[in-house]
Design a protein around this motif. Structure first.
Motif, mmCIF file in Angstrom:
data_model
loop_
_atom_site.group_PDB
_atom_site.id
_atom_site.type_symbol
_atom_site.label_atom_id
_atom_site.label_comp_id
_atom_site.label_asym_id
_atom_site.label_seq_id
_atom_site.Cartn_x
_atom_site.Cartn_y
_atom_site.Cartn_z
ATOM 1 N N ASP A 3 0.766 -1.160 0.077
ATOM 2 C CA ASP A 3 0.114 -0.002 -0.116
ATOM 3 C C ASP A 3 1.038 1.065 -0.147
ATOM 4 O O ASP A 3 1.652 1.571 0.966
ATOM 5 C CB ASP A 3 -0.859 0.085 1.173
ATOM 6 C CG ASP A 3 -2.156 1.179 1.126
ATOM 7 O OD1 ASP A 3 -2.089 1.629 0.132
ATOM 8 O OD2 ASP A 3 -2.530 1.234 2.125
ATOM 9 N N THR A 4 1.025 1.833 -1.135
ATOM 10 C CA THR A 4 1.916 3.069 -1.324
ATOM 11 C C THR A 4 1.200 4.529 -0.584
ATOM 12 O O THR A 4 2.056 5.247 -0.313
ATOM 13 C CB THR A 4 2.213 3.359 -2.650
ATOM 14 O OG1 THR A 4 1.047 3.652 -3.534
ATOM 15 C CG2 THR A 4 2.987 2.255 -3.499
ATOM 16 N N THR A 5 0.015 4.217 -0.298
ATOM 17 C CA THR A 5 -0.523 5.564 0.305
ATOM 18 C C THR A 5 -0.399 5.713 1.765
ATOM 19 O O THR A 5 -0.585 6.828 2.161
ATOM 20 C CB THR A 5 -2.143 5.706 0.102
ATOM 21 O OG1 THR A 5 -2.572 4.431 0.684
ATOM 22 C CG2 THR A 5 -2.500 5.510 -1.487
ATOM 23 N N ARG A 6 0.126 4.832 2.219
ATOM 24 C CA ARG A 6 0.459 4.952 3.652
ATOM 25 C C ARG A 6 2.022 5.300 4.059
ATOM 26 O O ARG A 6 2.292 5.547 5.470
ATOM 27 C CB ARG A 6 0.014 3.749 4.639
ATOM 28 C CG ARG A 6 -1.299 3.406 4.428
ATOM 29 C CD ARG A 6 -1.638 2.230 5.353
ATOM 30 N NE ARG A 6 -3.180 1.909 5.075
ATOM 31 C CZ ARG A 6 -3.772 0.988 5.822
ATOM 32 N NH1 ARG A 6 -3.113 0.514 6.834
ATOM 33 N NH2 ARG A 6 -4.821 0.818 5.658
ATOM 34 N N LEU A 13 3.839 14.689 0.762
ATOM 35 C CA LEU A 13 3.525 15.498 -0.392
ATOM 36 C C LEU A 13 2.047 15.731 -0.760
ATOM 37 O O LEU A 13 1.627 16.616 -1.255
ATOM 38 C CB LEU A 13 4.057 14.251 -1.607
ATOM 39 C CG LEU A 13 3.920 14.512 -3.047
ATOM 40 C CD1 LEU A 13 4.975 15.771 -3.311
ATOM 41 C CD2 LEU A 13 4.309 13.399 -3.940
ATOM 42 N N ALA A 14 1.265 14.897 -0.285
ATOM 43 C CA ALA A 14 -0.143 14.994 -0.304
ATOM 44 C C ALA A 14 -0.545 16.307 0.485
ATOM 45 O O ALA A 14 -1.432 17.089 -0.068
ATOM 46 C CB ALA A 14 -1.082 13.923 0.445
ATOM 47 N N HIS A 50 -5.292 9.739 0.967
ATOM 48 C CA HIS A 50 -4.234 9.446 1.877
ATOM 49 C C HIS A 50 -4.829 9.386 3.278
ATOM 50 O O HIS A 50 -3.632 9.473 4.243
ATOM 51 C CB HIS A 50 -3.134 10.470 1.428
ATOM 52 C CG HIS A 50 -2.542 10.298 0.144
ATOM 53 N ND1 HIS A 50 -1.402 9.342 0.096
ATOM 54 C CD2 HIS A 50 -2.756 10.960 -1.082
ATOM 55 C CE1 HIS A 50 -1.082 9.511 -1.102
ATOM 56 N NE2 HIS A 50 -1.829 10.501 -1.872
ATOM 57 N N ARG A 51 -5.795 9.767 3.832
ATOM 58 C CA ARG A 51 -6.513 9.692 5.204
ATOM 59 C C ARG A 51 -5.664 10.745 5.774
ATOM 60 O O ARG A 51 -5.184 10.417 6.942
ATOM 61 C CB ARG A 51 -6.261 8.570 5.850
ATOM 62 C CG ARG A 51 -7.294 7.304 5.017
ATOM 63 C CD ARG A 51 -7.584 6.105 6.022
ATOM 64 N NE ARG A 51 -6.545 5.223 5.810
ATOM 65 C CZ ARG A 51 -6.245 4.348 6.691
ATOM 66 N NH1 ARG A 51 -6.968 4.189 7.674
ATOM 67 N NH2 ARG A 51 -5.248 3.495 6.688
ATOM 68 N N ILE A 52 -5.812 11.861 5.298
ATOM 69 C CA ILE A 52 -5.052 13.077 6.260
ATOM 70 C C ILE A 52 -5.953 14.228 6.210
ATOM 71 O O ILE A 52 -7.000 14.222 5.459
ATOM 72 C CB ILE A 52 -3.692 13.570 5.525
ATOM 73 C CG1 ILE A 52 -3.870 14.062 3.958
ATOM 74 C CG2 ILE A 52 -2.526 12.680 5.521
ATOM 75 C CD1 ILE A 52 -2.779 14.830 3.529
ATOM 76 N N ARG A 53 -6.032 14.776 7.356
ATOM 77 C CA ARG A 53 -6.965 15.909 7.589
ATOM 78 C C ARG A 53 -6.532 17.088 6.838
ATOM 79 O O ARG A 53 -5.388 17.591 6.810
ATOM 80 C CB ARG A 53 -7.265 16.257 8.915
ATOM 81 C CG ARG A 53 -7.543 15.055 9.810
ATOM 82 C CD ARG A 53 -7.972 15.506 11.238
ATOM 83 N NE ARG A 53 -8.591 14.450 11.964
ATOM 84 C CZ ARG A 53 -9.112 14.589 13.067
ATOM 85 N NH1 ARG A 53 -8.819 15.689 13.958
ATOM 86 N NH2 ARG A 53 -9.543 13.573 13.749
#
Length: 106
Positions: A3-6, A13-14, A50-53
């Protein structure tokens, strides 16, 4: 599959891309508000993937219901009522309420 999104680098970067999209949304708004709305939608998608706020100052610049980029006086109405700031989206009519902070006494 990995899983590259974690990975921490992709999250950093996100965050940078989200901030850049909000800068672009502010630039595009006077000439074409639809481009600004598209930038906000892309920023929200990146944040969800990316599950970031999204940071609080940026979060208050768009409507949570219709994802419109909000500019007070143009497509948003800002009022203060009983200790709350009420931001009304004039596109969809959604109201967001934020408490007004009181200064801390030492």
């Amino acid at each position: 599959m990995a899983d590259t999104t974690r990975k921490s680098g992709s999250r950093r970067l996100a965050r940078e891309r989200i901030a850049l999209l909000f800068v672009r949304a502010a630039e595009f708004y006077p000439e074409n508000p639809e481009w600004s709305n598209r930038c906000v939608k892309l920023a929200r998608k990146i944040g969800m993937r990316h599950r970031i706020r999204i940071d609080r100052p940026l979060k208050r610049r768009f409507c949570r219901r219709c994802s419109a980029y909000l500019v007070s006086g143009s497509n948003a109405r800002v009022r203060i009522h009983r200790g709350c700031v009420i931001v009304t989206c004039l596109t969809c009519g959604h109201r967001s309420r934020y408490p007004v902070g009181r200064p801390q006494q030492p």
